[in-house]
Design a protein around this motif. Structure first.
Motif, mmCIF file in Angstrom:
data_model
loop_
_atom_site.group_PDB
_atom_site.id
_atom_site.type_symbol
_atom_site.label_atom_id
_atom_site.label_comp_id
_atom_site.label_asym_id
_atom_site.label_seq_id
_atom_site.Cartn_x
_atom_site.Cartn_y
_atom_site.Cartn_z
ATOM 1 N N ASP A 33 21.274 -2.696 -37.331
ATOM 2 C CA ASP A 33 20.621 -3.599 -36.384
ATOM 3 C C ASP A 33 19.491 -4.287 -37.162
ATOM 4 O OD1 ASP A 33 18.974 -4.715 -34.486
ATOM 5 O OD2 ASP A 33 18.791 -2.905 -33.264
ATOM 6 N N SER A 34 19.747 -5.510 -37.626
ATOM 7 C CA SER A 34 18.734 -6.154 -38.479
ATOM 8 C C SER A 34 17.478 -6.501 -37.691
ATOM 9 C CB SER A 34 19.303 -7.394 -39.169
ATOM 10 O OG SER A 34 19.584 -8.394 -38.229
ATOM 11 N N GLY A 35 17.617 -6.731 -36.376
ATOM 12 C CA GLY A 35 16.441 -6.995 -35.538
ATOM 13 C C GLY A 35 15.485 -5.814 -35.562
ATOM 14 N N ALA A 36 16.043 -4.593 -35.623
ATOM 15 C CA ALA A 36 15.199 -3.393 -35.657
ATOM 16 C C ALA A 36 14.353 -3.385 -36.938
ATOM 17 C CB ALA A 36 16.064 -2.137 -35.582
ATOM 18 N N MET A 37 14.886 -3.966 -38.013
ATOM 19 C CA MET A 37 14.139 -4.004 -39.278
ATOM 20 C C MET A 37 12.930 -4.956 -39.133
ATOM 21 S SD MET A 37 17.471 -4.002 -41.782
ATOM 22 C CE MET A 37 16.649 -3.757 -43.339
ATOM 23 N N TYR A 38 13.154 -6.123 -38.502
ATOM 24 C CA TYR A 38 12.023 -7.046 -38.268
ATOM 25 C C TYR A 38 10.999 -6.391 -37.341
ATOM 26 C CZ TYR A 38 14.517 -10.627 -40.785
ATOM 27 O OH TYR A 38 15.142 -11.317 -41.786
ATOM 28 N N ARG A 39 11.504 -5.629 -36.376
ATOM 29 C CA ARG A 39 10.597 -4.942 -35.456
ATOM 30 C C ARG A 39 9.780 -3.875 -36.185
ATOM 31 N NH1 ARG A 39 11.600 -5.323 -29.845
ATOM 32 N NH2 ARG A 39 13.137 -6.935 -29.399
ATOM 33 N N ALA A 40 10.415 -3.158 -37.110
ATOM 34 C CA ALA A 40 9.705 -2.094 -37.835
ATOM 35 C C ALA A 40 8.601 -2.685 -38.726
ATOM 36 C CB ALA A 40 10.694 -1.279 -38.665
ATOM 37 N N VAL A 110 8.853 -12.131 -45.716
ATOM 38 C CA VAL A 110 9.368 -10.990 -44.940
ATOM 39 C C VAL A 110 10.891 -11.095 -44.880
ATOM 40 C CG1 VAL A 110 9.496 -9.954 -42.620
ATOM 41 C CG2 VAL A 110 7.280 -10.682 -43.552
ATOM 42 N N ARG A 111 11.365 -12.311 -44.608
ATOM 43 C CA ARG A 111 12.815 -12.502 -44.510
ATOM 44 C C ARG A 111 13.494 -12.160 -45.836
ATOM 45 N NH1 ARG A 111 13.952 -14.252 -39.659
ATOM 46 N NH2 ARG A 111 16.125 -13.980 -40.235
ATOM 47 N N SER A 112 12.953 -12.678 -46.953
ATOM 48 C CA SER A 112 13.671 -12.433 -48.213
ATOM 49 C C SER A 112 13.642 -10.950 -48.568
ATOM 50 C CB SER A 112 13.153 -13.315 -49.343
ATOM 51 O OG SER A 112 11.787 -13.136 -49.464
ATOM 52 N N GLY A 131 22.452 -9.684 -35.891
ATOM 53 C CA GLY A 131 21.160 -10.359 -36.025
ATOM 54 C C GLY A 131 21.257 -11.821 -35.648
ATOM 55 N N ARG A 132 20.539 -12.643 -36.420
ATOM 56 C CA ARG A 132 20.529 -14.087 -36.135
ATOM 57 C C ARG A 132 21.094 -14.904 -37.297
ATOM 58 N NH1 ARG A 132 18.406 -11.400 -32.708
ATOM 59 N NH2 ARG A 132 17.003 -12.060 -31.050
ATOM 60 N N ASP A 133 21.002 -14.327 -38.514
ATOM 61 C CA ASP A 133 21.365 -15.088 -39.720
ATOM 62 C C ASP A 133 22.337 -14.306 -40.601
ATOM 63 O OD1 ASP A 133 19.679 -13.030 -40.387
ATOM 64 O OD2 ASP A 133 18.554 -14.150 -41.880
ATOM 65 N N ILE A 134 23.053 -13.370 -40.010
ATOM 66 C CA ILE A 134 23.885 -12.478 -40.826
ATOM 67 C C ILE A 134 25.088 -13.252 -41.402
ATOM 68 C CG2 ILE A 134 25.057 -10.242 -40.931
ATOM 69 C CD1 ILE A 134 22.010 -10.166 -40.217
ATOM 70 N N THR A 188 15.051 -23.052 -33.719
ATOM 71 C CA THR A 188 14.385 -24.208 -34.338
ATOM 72 C C THR A 188 13.438 -23.819 -35.474
ATOM 73 O OG1 THR A 188 12.645 -24.126 -32.685
ATOM 74 C CG2 THR A 188 14.472 -25.644 -32.252
ATOM 75 N N ARG A 189 13.293 -22.523 -35.750
ATOM 76 C CA ARG A 189 12.343 -22.150 -36.804
ATOM 77 C C ARG A 189 12.841 -22.658 -38.163
ATOM 78 N NH1 ARG A 189 13.938 -15.948 -36.427
ATOM 79 N NH2 ARG A 189 15.819 -16.086 -37.679
ATOM 80 N N ALA A 190 11.879 -22.785 -39.099
ATOM 81 C CA ALA A 190 12.198 -23.420 -40.383
ATOM 82 C C ALA A 190 13.132 -22.558 -41.245
ATOM 83 C CB ALA A 190 10.905 -23.707 -41.136
HETATM 84 O O1 DC Z 1 17.488 -8.735 -31.836
HETATM 85 P P1 DC Z 1 16.024 -8.372 -31.626
HETATM 86 O O2 DC Z 1 15.454 -8.882 -30.315
HETATM 87 O O3 DC Z 1 15.731 -6.923 -31.821
HETATM 88 O O4 DC Z 1 15.260 -9.168 -32.785
HETATM 89 C C1 DC Z 1 13.879 -9.066 -32.942
HETATM 90 C C2 DC Z 1 13.319 -10.347 -33.549
HETATM 91 O O5 DC Z 1 13.749 -10.470 -34.907
HETATM 92 C C3 DC Z 1 13.679 -11.645 -32.845
HETATM 93 O O6 DC Z 1 12.492 -12.436 -32.757
HETATM 94 C C4 DC Z 1 14.647 -12.315 -33.765
HETATM 95 C C5 DC Z 1 14.320 -11.746 -35.120
HETATM 96 N N1 DC Z 1 15.495 -11.567 -35.972
HETATM 97 C C6 DC Z 1 15.688 -12.458 -36.994
HETATM 98 O O7 DC Z 1 14.905 -13.396 -37.128
HETATM 99 N N2 DC Z 1 16.728 -12.303 -37.844
HETATM 100 C C7 DC Z 1 17.582 -11.294 -37.691
HETATM 101 N N3 DC Z 1 18.595 -11.170 -38.551
HETATM 102 C C8 DC Z 1 17.419 -10.369 -36.631
HETATM 103 C C9 DC Z 1 16.356 -10.538 -35.773
#
Ligand code: DC
Length: 237
Positions: A33-40, A110-112, A131-134, A188-190
């Motif tokens: 769950d890549s979102g969990a990684m951004y959350r952590a 953070v993303r990279s 996730g969003r960009d997988i 819409t984020r960059a």
């Molecule tokens: O899916 P989620 O709600 O747990 O994601 C948390 C946040 O992380 C949400 O603002 C989108 C972002 N996210 C991201 O930018 N890229 C990903 N691959 C996964 C999540």
């Protein structure tokens, strides 16, 4: 059997995680769950006081090397995320993290950093990652890419029911507004905006049960894992 990489992207509250988790279980793949990684990482920043007034981007970027993340299976068959060895699975779902995570996810460094970790996880084992960009950025060569959608109203209704069941006092209108705002921000984020990869297969689950959605995903995955066995229909992807 061929091991493949499965990328699942989509809007928030579209049911990606449920699908990804069930699909991974069915295929005996790892689920990330890549979102969990951004959350952590957001929780790490909160604990360090880097989000007290405004986000201290430079400090957060400088401390990324101190962020160790691990995903592990729990005894009950679920997944846990460990931040520097501590299980933070429950805490990252709290309001504080949810309120700040999209800001943290917009920072390119953070993303990279996380994308590097995600690719290493994908190299280590067969994974289903959501996730969003997988499918667009992390694994552009994934053998199967799914883009999960549902109408904003459907997603808001589901999320609202979940929150009410947890005892939170929210209205459907509030949740719908929040979902629309996040959709806008995510797409819409960059850096790495949410987008459907050109070769992703869209699953709109507005009128699809979880079981039917899973069945379709399993069918698509098996066609790629065992091409000779799933190749009956020529018209379907
Ligand atoms: O899916 P989620 O709600 O747990 O994601 C948390 C946040 O992380 C949400 O603002 C989108 C972002 N996210 C991201 O930018 N890229 C990903 N691959 C996964 C999540």
């Amino acid at each position: 059997m061929k091991a493949i990489t499965i990328a699942i992207d989509g809007f928030s509250a579209a049911g990606k995680s449920t699908l990804a988790r069930q699909l991974a279980r069915r295929l005996n793949y790892a689920y990330v769950d890549s979102g969990a990684m951004y959350r952590a990482v957001t929780l790490f920043a909160l604990r360090r006081g880097l989000l007290d007034n405004r986000l201290d981007e430079a400090d957060l970027v400088a401390s990324l090397t101190q962020v160790d993340l691990k995903c592990k299976k729990t005894d009950s068959g679920g997944e846990a995320i460990l931040l520097n060895g501590e299980d933070v699975t429950a805490e990252i779902r709290g309001v504080a993290v949810s309120d700040h995570v999209s800001k943290v996810a917009e920072i390119p460094e953070v993303r990279s950093h996380l994308i590097k970790m995600q690719r290493a996880m994908g190299r280590a084992k067969a994974v289903v990652m959501d996730g969003r960009d997988i499918g667009t950025v992390v694994f552009p060569d994934a053998e199967l890419k799914l883009f999960v959608t549902a109408s904003p109203e459907t997603r808001a209704r589901r999320r609202c029911d979940e929150l009410v069941a947890k005892g939170q006092q929210v209205t459907l209108a509030q949740v719908l507004q929040g979902i629309k705002k996040r959709d806008e921000r995510d797409s819409t984020r960059a850096h790495s905006p949410l987008a459907k990869a050109a070769d992703a297969i869209e699953i709109d689950n507005s009128h699809l049960s979880k079981a039917a959605q899973l069945q379709e995903a399993v069918r698509l995955a098996l066609r790629r894992i065992q091409p000779q066995k799933g190749g009956k229909s020529k018209s379907k992807p």
